[in-house]
Design an enzyme around this catalytic site. Structure first.
Site, PDB file in Angstrom:
ATOM      1  N   ASN A   1     -10.329  -2.861  -6.066  1.00  0.00           N
ATOM      2  CA  ASN A   1      -9.565  -1.918  -6.876  1.00  0.00           C
ATOM      3  C   ASN A   1     -10.230  -1.560  -8.198  1.00  0.00           C
ATOM      4  OD1 ASN A   1      -6.245  -3.123  -5.900  1.00  0.00           O
ATOM      5  ND2 ASN A   1      -7.545  -1.548  -4.986  1.00  0.00           N
TER       6      ASN A   1
ATOM      7  N   GLU B   1       0.846 -13.060  12.555  1.00  0.00           N
ATOM      8  CA  GLU B   1       1.204 -11.802  13.200  1.00  0.00           C
ATOM      9  C   GLU B   1       0.982 -10.681  12.189  1.00  0.00           C
ATOM     10  OE1 GLU B   1       2.136 -11.319  16.283  1.00  0.00           O
ATOM     11  OE2 GLU B   1       2.468 -13.395  16.910  1.00  0.00           O
TER      12      GLU B   1
ATOM     13  N   THR C   1     -10.201  -7.092  -5.352  1.00  0.00           N
ATOM     14  CA  THR C   1     -11.514  -7.014  -6.002  1.00  0.00           C
ATOM     15  C   THR C   1     -12.111  -5.621  -5.833  1.00  0.00           C
ATOM     16  OG1 THR C   1     -12.458  -7.974  -3.973  1.00  0.00           O
ATOM     17  CG2 THR C   1     -12.039  -9.471  -5.812  1.00  0.00           C
TER      18      THR C   1
ATOM     19  N   ASP D   1       0.825  -1.209   0.000  1.00  0.00           N
ATOM     20  CA  ASP D   1       0.000   0.000   0.000  1.00  0.00           C
ATOM     21  C   ASP D   1       0.859   1.258   0.000  1.00  0.00           C
ATOM     22  OD1 ASP D   1      -2.400   1.351  -0.007  1.00  0.00           O
ATOM     23  OD2 ASP D   1      -2.592   1.380   2.171  1.00  0.00           O
TER      24      ASP D   1
END
Length: 236
Positions: A62, A199, A60, A14
């Site tokens: 995007n 994690e 999906t 991101d």
């Protein structure tokens, strides 16, 4: 305890668009920079002897982005695999995909499927591209497949193993460590089933700036959480 490395690392890449905007560039230029960072992350994971790396390349959700940005994102796999596939073969990397490729433009789908087919006999690190992937969609399609299978066999009992067998990630170990770059602290529909014991690691670093040092820092945090000795802490 001896130092340990996550078998499977999953990354939500991101911040590409925001990285570009912060530098007066277009979002597409930010995505291109993200591809270059992705290559470095793959190299770093190989050096760490990670068994599998899943990269959240296109979700999906995007599809709701501006058309020119979506079209650019669809062109990236074509260029990427055309350039990098020979290197993946030399380095014994096996390419996999998770997601519904039927809804992806034909040239993009062909490029991805070619990479998967060409590398299927490689037995080195698996690089799994989550492309047109959504965690909810993954679970739904798996359940539908299980129901079809049970209808044929006549069995009514559905187990977790049945569902896992039909997930897009079937055959891969569950992710030990899930990293999200870019400052957001959300899972964003990524590997919802598979992440049950993972994690979660969040960093403010935009993905184009995410490098081997950042990856080792995430692994170090994972090692501490699991009670392992870290071999990276002194070098960072």
């Amino acid at each position: 305890m001896n130092a340990q490395i996550p078998k499977h690392i999953a990354i939500t890449m991101d911040g590409n668009g925001r990285w570009g905007k912060a530098r007066g560039l277009s979002r597409s230029e930010g995505h291109f920079a993200g591809v270059k960072a992705m290559e470095k992350v793959i190299d770093a994971c190989i050096s760490l002897r990670v068994e599998a790396l899943t990269l959240y390349a296109f979700s999906t959700e995007n599809w709701s982005r501006p058309l020119d940005e979506v079209n650019y994102l669809m062109s990236l796999p074509i260029k990427f695999f055309h350039e990098k596939l020979p290197q993946f073969m030399k380095r014994n990397i096996r390419i996999r995909t998770s997601g519904n490729l039927k809804k992806v433009p034909f040239p993009t789908r062909v490029a991805i499927e070619k990479a998967v087919k060409r590398t299927r006999n490689n037995d080195g690190m698996v690089v799994n591209f989550a492309f047109n992937y959504g965690g909810r969609d993954d679970i739904v399609q798996a359940i539908k497949a299980v129901v079809r299978e049970k209808d044929v066999s006549g069995s009514q009992d559905i187990t977790e193993m049945d569902i896992e067998k039909h997930l897009y990630t079937n055959g891969l170990p569950s992710p030990d460590l899930m990293i999200r770059t870019g400052g957001e602290q959300r899972i964003s529909n990524f590997l919802l089933w598979q992440a049950a014991e993972a994690e979660l690691y969040f960093t403010d670093v935009y993905f184009p700036d995410f490098d081997e040092t950042d990856l080792k820092e995430a692994v170090c945090c994972w090692q501490k959480q699991r009670g392992y000795v870290s071999i990276y802490e002194k070098s960072m």
